[in-house]
Design a protein around this motif. Structure first.
Motif, PDB file in Angstrom:
ATOM      1  N   TYR A 155      35.963  15.957-127.298  1.00  0.00           N
ATOM      2  CA  TYR A 155      35.581  15.189-126.106  1.00  0.00           C
ATOM      3  C   TYR A 155      34.104  14.871-126.084  1.00  0.00           C
ATOM      4  CZ  TYR A 155      33.616  19.509-124.181  1.00  0.00           C
ATOM      5  OH  TYR A 155      32.867  20.632-123.968  1.00  0.00           O
ATOM      6  N   ARG A 156      33.316  15.527-126.963  1.00  0.00           N
ATOM      7  CA  ARG A 156      31.876  15.276-126.986  1.00  0.00           C
ATOM      8  C   ARG A 156      31.454  14.575-128.272  1.00  0.00           C
ATOM      9  NH1 ARG A 156      28.340  20.299-125.390  1.00  0.00           N
ATOM     10  NH2 ARG A 156      26.853  18.577-125.217  1.00  0.00           N
ATOM     11  N   ARG A 157      32.424  13.985-128.975  1.00  0.00           N
ATOM     12  CA  ARG A 157      32.062  13.310-130.215  1.00  0.00           C
ATOM     13  C   ARG A 157      31.071  12.179-129.929  1.00  0.00           C
ATOM     14  NH1 ARG A 157      34.404  14.811-134.691  1.00  0.00           N
ATOM     15  NH2 ARG A 157      36.364  15.968-134.649  1.00  0.00           N
ATOM     16  N   PRO A 158      30.110  11.987-130.836  1.00  0.00           N
ATOM     17  CA  PRO A 158      29.063  10.998-130.589  1.00  0.00           C
ATOM     18  C   PRO A 158      29.607   9.577-130.546  1.00  0.00           C
ATOM     19  CG  PRO A 158      28.939  11.813-132.842  1.00  0.00           C
ATOM     20  CD  PRO A 158      29.932  12.678-132.126  1.00  0.00           C
ATOM     21  N   SER A 159      28.987   8.741-129.728  1.00  0.00           N
ATOM     22  CA  SER A 159      29.388   7.357-129.567  1.00  0.00           C
ATOM     23  C   SER A 159      28.344   6.439-130.190  1.00  0.00           C
ATOM     24  CB  SER A 159      29.547   7.038-128.078  1.00  0.00           C
ATOM     25  OG  SER A 159      29.537   5.649-127.852  1.00  0.00           O
ATOM     26  N   GLY A 172      16.867  -4.499-137.426  1.00  0.00           N
ATOM     27  CA  GLY A 172      17.568  -4.973-138.607  1.00  0.00           C
ATOM     28  C   GLY A 172      18.448  -3.932-139.266  1.00  0.00           C
ATOM     29  N   VAL A 173      18.109  -2.660-139.095  1.00  0.00           N
ATOM     30  CA  VAL A 173      18.921  -1.597-139.701  1.00  0.00           C
ATOM     31  C   VAL A 173      19.632  -0.771-138.630  1.00  0.00           C
ATOM     32  CG1 VAL A 173      17.522  -1.451-141.791  1.00  0.00           C
ATOM     33  CG2 VAL A 173      16.937  -0.012-139.822  1.00  0.00           C
ATOM     34  N   SER A 174      19.837  -1.371-137.448  1.00  0.00           N
ATOM     35  CA  SER A 174      20.433  -0.622-136.338  1.00  0.00           C
ATOM     36  C   SER A 174      21.825  -0.091-136.665  1.00  0.00           C
ATOM     37  CB  SER A 174      20.484  -1.490-135.078  1.00  0.00           C
ATOM     38  OG  SER A 174      21.253  -2.656-135.303  1.00  0.00           O
ATOM     39  N   GLY A 175      22.605  -0.862-137.443  1.00  0.00           N
ATOM     40  CA  GLY A 175      23.932  -0.386-137.820  1.00  0.00           C
ATOM     41  C   GLY A 175      23.865   0.854-138.693  1.00  0.00           C
ATOM     42  N   GLY A 176      22.925   0.843-139.640  1.00  0.00           N
ATOM     43  CA  GLY A 176      22.740   2.014-140.483  1.00  0.00           C
ATOM     44  C   GLY A 176      22.262   3.211-139.703  1.00  0.00           C
ATOM     45  N   LEU A 177      21.407   2.959-138.696  1.00  0.00           N
ATOM     46  CA  LEU A 177      20.922   4.043-137.847  1.00  0.00           C
ATOM     47  C   LEU A 177      22.063   4.629-137.016  1.00  0.00           C
ATOM     48  CD1 LEU A 177      17.581   2.413-136.641  1.00  0.00           C
ATOM     49  CD2 LEU A 177      17.827   4.262-138.311  1.00  0.00           C
ATOM     50  N   ALA A 178      22.984   3.769-136.566  1.00  0.00           N
ATOM     51  CA  ALA A 178      24.133   4.252-135.801  1.00  0.00           C
ATOM     52  C   ALA A 178      25.039   5.110-136.680  1.00  0.00           C
ATOM     53  CB  ALA A 178      24.913   3.075-135.219  1.00  0.00           C
ATOM     54  N   LEU A 227      16.990  12.345-136.260  1.00  0.00           N
ATOM     55  CA  LEU A 227      18.307  12.374-136.878  1.00  0.00           C
ATOM     56  C   LEU A 227      18.172  12.626-138.371  1.00  0.00           C
ATOM     57  CD1 LEU A 227      19.752   9.144-135.209  1.00  0.00           C
ATOM     58  CD2 LEU A 227      19.944  11.488-134.377  1.00  0.00           C
ATOM     59  N   VAL A 228      18.962  13.547-138.888  1.00  0.00           N
ATOM     60  CA  VAL A 228      18.946  13.833-140.322  1.00  0.00           C
ATOM     61  C   VAL A 228      20.378  14.003-140.796  1.00  0.00           C
ATOM     62  CG1 VAL A 228      18.150  15.362-142.149  1.00  0.00           C
ATOM     63  CG2 VAL A 228      16.709  14.985-140.148  1.00  0.00           C
ATOM     64  N   VAL A 277      25.958   9.173-136.035  1.00  0.00           N
ATOM     65  CA  VAL A 277      27.289   9.785-136.047  1.00  0.00           C
ATOM     66  C   VAL A 277      27.371  10.874-137.113  1.00  0.00           C
ATOM     67  CG1 VAL A 277      29.739   9.368-136.456  1.00  0.00           C
ATOM     68  CG2 VAL A 277      28.411   7.738-135.109  1.00  0.00           C
ATOM     69  N   ASP A 278      26.852  10.585-138.326  1.00  0.00           N
ATOM     70  CA  ASP A 278      26.908  11.554-139.416  1.00  0.00           C
ATOM     71  C   ASP A 278      26.112  12.817-139.110  1.00  0.00           C
ATOM     72  OD1 ASP A 278      28.437   9.792-140.817  1.00  0.00           O
ATOM     73  OD2 ASP A 278      26.858   9.164-142.202  1.00  0.00           O
ATOM     74  N   SER A 279      24.981  12.660-138.425  1.00  0.00           N
ATOM     75  CA  SER A 279      24.091  13.796-138.191  1.00  0.00           C
ATOM     76  C   SER A 279      24.517  14.625-136.985  1.00  0.00           C
ATOM     77  CB  SER A 279      22.651  13.315-137.994  1.00  0.00           C
ATOM     78  OG  SER A 279      22.534  12.541-136.813  1.00  0.00           O
ATOM     79  N   ARG A 280      25.441  14.114-136.172  1.00  0.00           N
ATOM     80  CA  ARG A 280      25.836  14.819-134.964  1.00  0.00           C
ATOM     81  C   ARG A 280      27.334  15.067-134.909  1.00  0.00           C
ATOM     82  NH1 ARG A 280      21.754  15.109-131.319  1.00  0.00           N
ATOM     83  NH2 ARG A 280      23.176  15.540-129.619  1.00  0.00           N
ATOM     84  N   GLU A 281      27.959  15.243-136.070  1.00  0.00           N
ATOM     85  CA  GLU A 281      29.383  15.554-136.116  1.00  0.00           C
ATOM     86  C   GLU A 281      29.649  16.850-135.352  1.00  0.00           C
ATOM     87  OE1 GLU A 281      32.117  14.166-137.205  1.00  0.00           O
ATOM     88  OE2 GLU A 281      31.167  12.353-137.960  1.00  0.00           O
ATOM     89  N   THR A 282      30.728  16.884-134.602  1.00  0.00           N
ATOM     90  CA  THR A 282      31.109  18.083-133.858  1.00  0.00           C
ATOM     91  C   THR A 282      32.433  18.600-134.369  1.00  0.00           C
ATOM     92  OG1 THR A 282      32.141  16.697-132.179  1.00  0.00           O
ATOM     93  CG2 THR A 282      29.883  17.393-131.773  1.00  0.00           C
ATOM     94  N   SER A 283      32.764  19.820-133.964  1.00  0.00           N
ATOM     95  CA  SER A 283      34.010  20.427-134.410  1.00  0.00           C
ATOM     96  C   SER A 283      35.189  19.812-133.665  1.00  0.00           C
ATOM     97  CB  SER A 283      33.968  21.934-134.142  1.00  0.00           C
ATOM     98  OG  SER A 283      34.015  22.171-132.748  1.00  0.00           O
ATOM     99  N   PRO A 284      36.420  19.934-134.210  1.00  0.00           N
ATOM    100  CA  PRO A 284      37.594  19.390-133.528  1.00  0.00           C
ATOM    101  C   PRO A 284      37.759  19.942-132.122  1.00  0.00           C
ATOM    102  CG  PRO A 284      38.125  19.967-135.794  1.00  0.00           C
ATOM    103  CD  PRO A 284      36.745  20.501-135.517  1.00  0.00           C
ATOM    104  N   ARG A 285      37.305  21.178-131.875  1.00  0.00           N
ATOM    105  CA  ARG A 285      37.443  21.776-130.547  1.00  0.00           C
ATOM    106  C   ARG A 285      36.566  21.085-129.526  1.00  0.00           C
ATOM    107  NH1 ARG A 285      36.272  27.972-131.588  1.00  0.00           N
ATOM    108  NH2 ARG A 285      34.609  26.972-132.779  1.00  0.00           N
TER     109      ARG A 285
END
Length: 223
Positions: free
Chosen positions: A59-63, A38-44, A133-134, A48-56
């Motif tokens: 290619y490994r940005r979270p999906s 029921g909260v899968s969208g919020g978990l997604a 995830l945090v 994404v928020d907890s695994r942000e990567t640098s612009p460099r």
């Protein structure tokens, strides 16, 4: 940022909105597989928020899709469990499932598996945590520790285990800082990846069993 549920509604903690006095207090609660769906969208969003990567490393940005597919697969596993952390919004979560006593989880382990880990697996005392995830938070380290401890103690597990891409140095560093021990590598043919294997002992007795292992204390699976 407010996390959103899969139905497009704002995520709300159980029991309604918190007061201003406790808005920063992080609360933990266990959710079942249906509540997790029921909260899968919020978990997604949280993923994404907890695994942000640098612009460099664009290619490994979270999906989101990759995470949701993996979450769906885990939810279907026997014994799936999840603990979420929340204030007035979703702050973190940890989820996973019990490791089967037949040792299937350890197939592909490179070299010899510690005999003590094999024994704990056979006794049903190992729980696989597939994600912690945090969202960035002043207490993020404390929240992560509380999540992993709550998930393992709720299931009376003696040992937690997880697999991490060996190139994911930030995650490996974070897990080690939260008490996880690196015990080797494992090959997963389906994903064609060599992953680092980490374990987290629960309690002093289990920690003592994993300390100072002699070479003859390691055995191949199955023994």
């Amino acid at each position: 940022m407010t996390a959103r549920s899969g139905q497009g509604q704002p995520y709300k903690p159980r029991g309604g909105e918190p007061s201003d006095a406790d808005v920063d207090a992080v609360r933990l609660r266990q959710v079942n597989r249906w509540q997790a769906q029921g909260v899968s969208g919020g978990l997604a969003d949280l993923y994404v928020d907890s695994r942000e990567t640098s612009p460099r490393e664009a290619y490994r940005r979270p999906s989101r899709r990759h995470f949701l597919n993996r979450l769906t697969a885990d939810i279907r596993r026997p014994g799936f469990a999840m603990v979420i952390a929340e204030t007035d919004h979703l702050v973190g979560c940890a989820f996973g499932f019990p490791v089967r006593s037949d040792g299937y989880w350890w197939l592909g382990f490179d070299g010899a598996l510690p005999h003590s880990i094999k024994q704990l697996t056979e006794s049903g005392g190992v729980f696989a945590i597939t994600d912690i995830l945090v969202r960035p938070h002043p207490q993020d380290q404390d929240v992560a520790r509380r999540l992993q401890e709550r998930l393992l103690t709720d299931h009376q597990a003696s040992l937690g285990t997880t697999l991490v891409d060996r190139a994911d140095r930030p995650t490996l560093t974070a897990l080690r800082s939260w008490g996880w021990l690196d015990v080797g590598e494992i090959w997963r043919p389906i994903s064609a990846m060599l992953l680092r294997v980490l374990v987290l002992p629960v309690g002093e007795r289990t920690a003592a069993r994993l300390e100072g292992l002699a070479p003859d204390a390691w055995t191949r699976w199955p023994g």
